[in-house]
Write a protein that holds these residues in place. Sequence first.
Motif, PDB file in Angstrom:
ATOM      1  N   ARG A  80       6.556   1.542   2.503  1.00  0.00           N
ATOM      2  CA  ARG A  80       7.015   2.816   2.358  1.00  0.00           C
ATOM      3  C   ARG A  80       7.165   3.643   1.191  1.00  0.00           C
ATOM      4  O   ARG A  80       6.662   4.874   1.370  1.00  0.00           O
ATOM      5  CB  ARG A  80       7.117   2.948   4.031  1.00  0.00           C
ATOM      6  CG  ARG A  80       6.847   3.571   5.188  1.00  0.00           C
ATOM      7  CD  ARG A  80       7.481   3.533   5.868  1.00  0.00           C
ATOM      8  NE  ARG A  80       8.923   3.391   6.111  1.00  0.00           N
ATOM      9  CZ  ARG A  80       9.762   3.979   6.194  1.00  0.00           C
ATOM     10  NH1 ARG A  80      10.052   4.900   6.724  1.00  0.00           N
ATOM     11  NH2 ARG A  80      11.281   2.498   6.959  1.00  0.00           N
ATOM     12  N   TRP A  81       7.874   2.844   0.412  1.00  0.00           N
ATOM     13  CA  TRP A  81       8.068   4.059  -0.885  1.00  0.00           C
ATOM     14  C   TRP A  81       7.038   4.358  -0.874  1.00  0.00           C
ATOM     15  O   TRP A  81       6.732   6.116  -1.558  1.00  0.00           O
ATOM     16  CB  TRP A  81       8.681   3.028  -1.774  1.00  0.00           C
ATOM     17  CG  TRP A  81       7.673   2.369  -2.338  1.00  0.00           C
ATOM     18  CD1 TRP A  81       8.022   1.325  -2.617  1.00  0.00           C
ATOM     19  CD2 TRP A  81       7.075   2.892  -4.187  1.00  0.00           C
ATOM     20  NE1 TRP A  81       6.863   0.709  -3.425  1.00  0.00           N
ATOM     21  CE2 TRP A  81       6.312   1.174  -4.145  1.00  0.00           C
ATOM     22  CE3 TRP A  81       6.516   3.698  -4.701  1.00  0.00           C
ATOM     23  CZ2 TRP A  81       5.946   1.266  -5.060  1.00  0.00           C
ATOM     24  CZ3 TRP A  81       5.990   3.230  -5.566  1.00  0.00           C
ATOM     25  CH2 TRP A  81       5.587   2.210  -5.927  1.00  0.00           C
ATOM     26  N   ALA A  82       5.698   3.914  -1.383  1.00  0.00           N
ATOM     27  CA  ALA A  82       4.402   4.752  -2.391  1.00  0.00           C
ATOM     28  C   ALA A  82       3.934   6.037  -1.487  1.00  0.00           C
ATOM     29  O   ALA A  82       3.850   6.780  -2.374  1.00  0.00           O
ATOM     30  CB  ALA A  82       2.870   3.096  -1.696  1.00  0.00           C
ATOM     31  N   ALA A  83       3.760   6.018  -0.179  1.00  0.00           N
ATOM     32  CA  ALA A  83       3.019   7.174   0.473  1.00  0.00           C
ATOM     33  C   ALA A  83       4.089   8.443   0.530  1.00  0.00           C
ATOM     34  O   ALA A  83       3.377   9.466  -0.275  1.00  0.00           O
ATOM     35  CB  ALA A  83       3.638   6.648   1.955  1.00  0.00           C
ATOM     36  N   SER A  84       5.023   8.217   0.246  1.00  0.00           N
ATOM     37  CA  SER A  84       5.663   9.327  -0.311  1.00  0.00           C
ATOM     38  C   SER A  84       5.890   9.933  -1.666  1.00  0.00           C
ATOM     39  O   SER A  84       5.932  10.733  -2.343  1.00  0.00           O
ATOM     40  CB  SER A  84       7.550   9.125   0.556  1.00  0.00           C
ATOM     41  OG  SER A  84       7.995   8.250   0.949  1.00  0.00           O
ATOM     42  N   PHE A  85       6.507   8.521  -2.769  1.00  0.00           N
ATOM     43  CA  PHE A  85       5.982   8.967  -3.773  1.00  0.00           C
ATOM     44  C   PHE A  85       4.429   9.126  -3.941  1.00  0.00           C
ATOM     45  O   PHE A  85       5.114  10.217  -4.965  1.00  0.00           O
ATOM     46  CB  PHE A  85       6.536   7.359  -4.702  1.00  0.00           C
ATOM     47  CG  PHE A  85       6.507   7.734  -6.138  1.00  0.00           C
ATOM     48  CD1 PHE A  85       7.851   8.787  -6.503  1.00  0.00           C
ATOM     49  CD2 PHE A  85       5.584   7.126  -6.992  1.00  0.00           C
ATOM     50  CE1 PHE A  85       7.815   9.135  -8.586  1.00  0.00           C
ATOM     51  CE2 PHE A  85       5.625   7.252  -8.360  1.00  0.00           C
ATOM     52  CZ  PHE A  85       5.956   8.319  -8.539  1.00  0.00           C
ATOM     53  N   PHE A  86       3.915   8.881  -3.979  1.00  0.00           N
ATOM     54  CA  PHE A  86       2.470   9.180  -4.372  1.00  0.00           C
ATOM     55  C   PHE A  86       2.029  10.464  -4.174  1.00  0.00           C
ATOM     56  O   PHE A  86       1.350  11.104  -4.455  1.00  0.00           O
ATOM     57  CB  PHE A  86       1.076   8.860  -3.972  1.00  0.00           C
ATOM     58  CG  PHE A  86       1.889   6.581  -5.189  1.00  0.00           C
ATOM     59  CD1 PHE A  86       1.595   7.652  -6.249  1.00  0.00           C
ATOM     60  CD2 PHE A  86       2.082   5.425  -5.252  1.00  0.00           C
ATOM     61  CE1 PHE A  86       2.155   6.211  -7.512  1.00  0.00           C
ATOM     62  CE2 PHE A  86       2.397   4.848  -6.004  1.00  0.00           C
ATOM     63  CZ  PHE A  86       2.046   5.210  -7.131  1.00  0.00           C
ATOM     64  N   THR A  87       2.629  11.257  -2.247  1.00  0.00           N
ATOM     65  CA  THR A  87       2.873  11.716  -2.309  1.00  0.00           C
ATOM     66  C   THR A  87       2.250  13.420  -3.605  1.00  0.00           C
ATOM     67  O   THR A  87       2.312  14.042  -3.964  1.00  0.00           O
ATOM     68  CB  THR A  87       3.216  12.661  -1.060  1.00  0.00           C
ATOM     69  OG1 THR A  87       3.097  11.881   0.215  1.00  0.00           O
ATOM     70  CG2 THR A  87       2.489  14.299  -0.290  1.00  0.00           C
ATOM     71  N   ILE A  88       4.432  12.990  -3.433  1.00  0.00           N
ATOM     72  CA  ILE A  88       4.757  14.085  -4.558  1.00  0.00           C
ATOM     73  C   ILE A  88       4.002  14.224  -5.723  1.00  0.00           C
ATOM     74  O   ILE A  88       4.255  15.145  -7.051  1.00  0.00           O
ATOM     75  CB  ILE A  88       6.573  13.597  -5.204  1.00  0.00           C
ATOM     76  CG1 ILE A  88       6.789  13.656  -3.225  1.00  0.00           C
ATOM     77  CG2 ILE A  88       7.465  14.888  -5.759  1.00  0.00           C
ATOM     78  CD1 ILE A  88       8.461  13.060  -3.608  1.00  0.00           C
ATOM     79  N   TRP A  89       3.961  12.489  -6.282  1.00  0.00           N
ATOM     80  CA  TRP A  89       3.099  12.166  -8.073  1.00  0.00           C
ATOM     81  C   TRP A  89       1.959  12.598  -7.559  1.00  0.00           C
ATOM     82  O   TRP A  89       2.014  13.537  -8.979  1.00  0.00           O
ATOM     83  CB  TRP A  89       2.924  10.933  -7.368  1.00  0.00           C
ATOM     84  CG  TRP A  89       2.707  10.789  -9.139  1.00  0.00           C
ATOM     85  CD1 TRP A  89       4.087  10.325 -10.330  1.00  0.00           C
ATOM     86  CD2 TRP A  89       1.340  10.119  -9.894  1.00  0.00           C
ATOM     87  NE1 TRP A  89       2.536   9.513 -11.031  1.00  0.00           N
ATOM     88  CE2 TRP A  89       1.976  10.063 -11.101  1.00  0.00           C
ATOM     89  CE3 TRP A  89       0.653  10.010  -8.965  1.00  0.00           C
ATOM     90  CZ2 TRP A  89       0.650  10.005 -12.216  1.00  0.00           C
ATOM     91  CZ3 TRP A  89      -0.477  10.000 -10.472  1.00  0.00           C
ATOM     92  CH2 TRP A  89      -0.374   9.656 -11.558  1.00  0.00           C
ATOM     93  N   THR A  90       1.483  12.752  -6.502  1.00  0.00           N
ATOM     94  CA  THR A  90      -0.147  13.348  -6.924  1.00  0.00           C
ATOM     95  C   THR A  90      -0.248  15.621  -7.057  1.00  0.00           C
ATOM     96  O   THR A  90      -1.019  15.793  -7.963  1.00  0.00           O
ATOM     97  CB  THR A  90      -0.997  13.460  -5.754  1.00  0.00           C
ATOM     98  OG1 THR A  90      -1.023  12.133  -5.092  1.00  0.00           O
ATOM     99  CG2 THR A  90      -2.526  13.950  -5.591  1.00  0.00           C
TER     100      THR A  90
END
Lengths: 76, 176
Positions: free
Chosen positions: B20-30
């Motif tokens: 699940r790290w990808a969902a939170s990280f890439f939301t912030i990253w985008t």
Amino acid sequence: MSLLPLHAIMGIDVATAAFAVAPLFFIRIPEPVRRQKRRDARIVPDIAHDIRDGFLYIWRWQGLFIVLIVAALLNA
Amino acid sequence: MSDQTTTTDVPDAAASRQRRWAASFFTIWTGQALSLVGSQVGGFALVWWLTQASGGSATVLATASLVAMLPSVVLGPVAGALVDRWSRRRVMIVGDSLVAAFSAWLGVMAWTGSLQIWHIYVIVFVRALGGTFHFTAMQAATSLMVPETQLARVSGMNQTLRGVLTSYLPPWAPWR
């Protein structure tokens, strides 16, 4: 500058900043484990100590030190 | 299925956190990427405005560059130590909002036609200040959110983003 005046560009800047701030209200960011609460009067010497630690860490790792110097020179 | 799944004994909770790290990280990253686009265009527009308003005065442009660089040179080392003891999330929220508030103020000044050269110095300084803390906090957050095996990949994405932003956006800014 002919298509959009400066205030419109600043508007874009504000709008895109909102996209960056909004998710931060909903997503938890992990924090490093702290040794102790440091909300006392020693905070300034404490920070100086941390900075010194950081520089010493780089200095002692010779490869990293060289990489950073080269990067700094290339950036100049 | 790789043999790794059968030999490791990672608990389910840890495994799903890994996924699940990808969902939170890439939301912030985008969001960060979008904000960088706005900042880059805005920053270039400010320099453009300064150049036109001052008739290309070297002193004015050099002062603006100095003001833009001072915060990261002076505060860079301190910012890291401070971000380590504050909440990264709060540093990013406050940093970005502060910059946005000043951009809005500058927008109003430009709108009403009362914009002066020293206003640009102020906003360039605040942008650099917010940027220094924001960048440091984002870097620190990245290394905690992204699993170690994926760090190199994310770092590459950041480099690409930076390259694209600095090489493709400036020519865009005046055209807009």
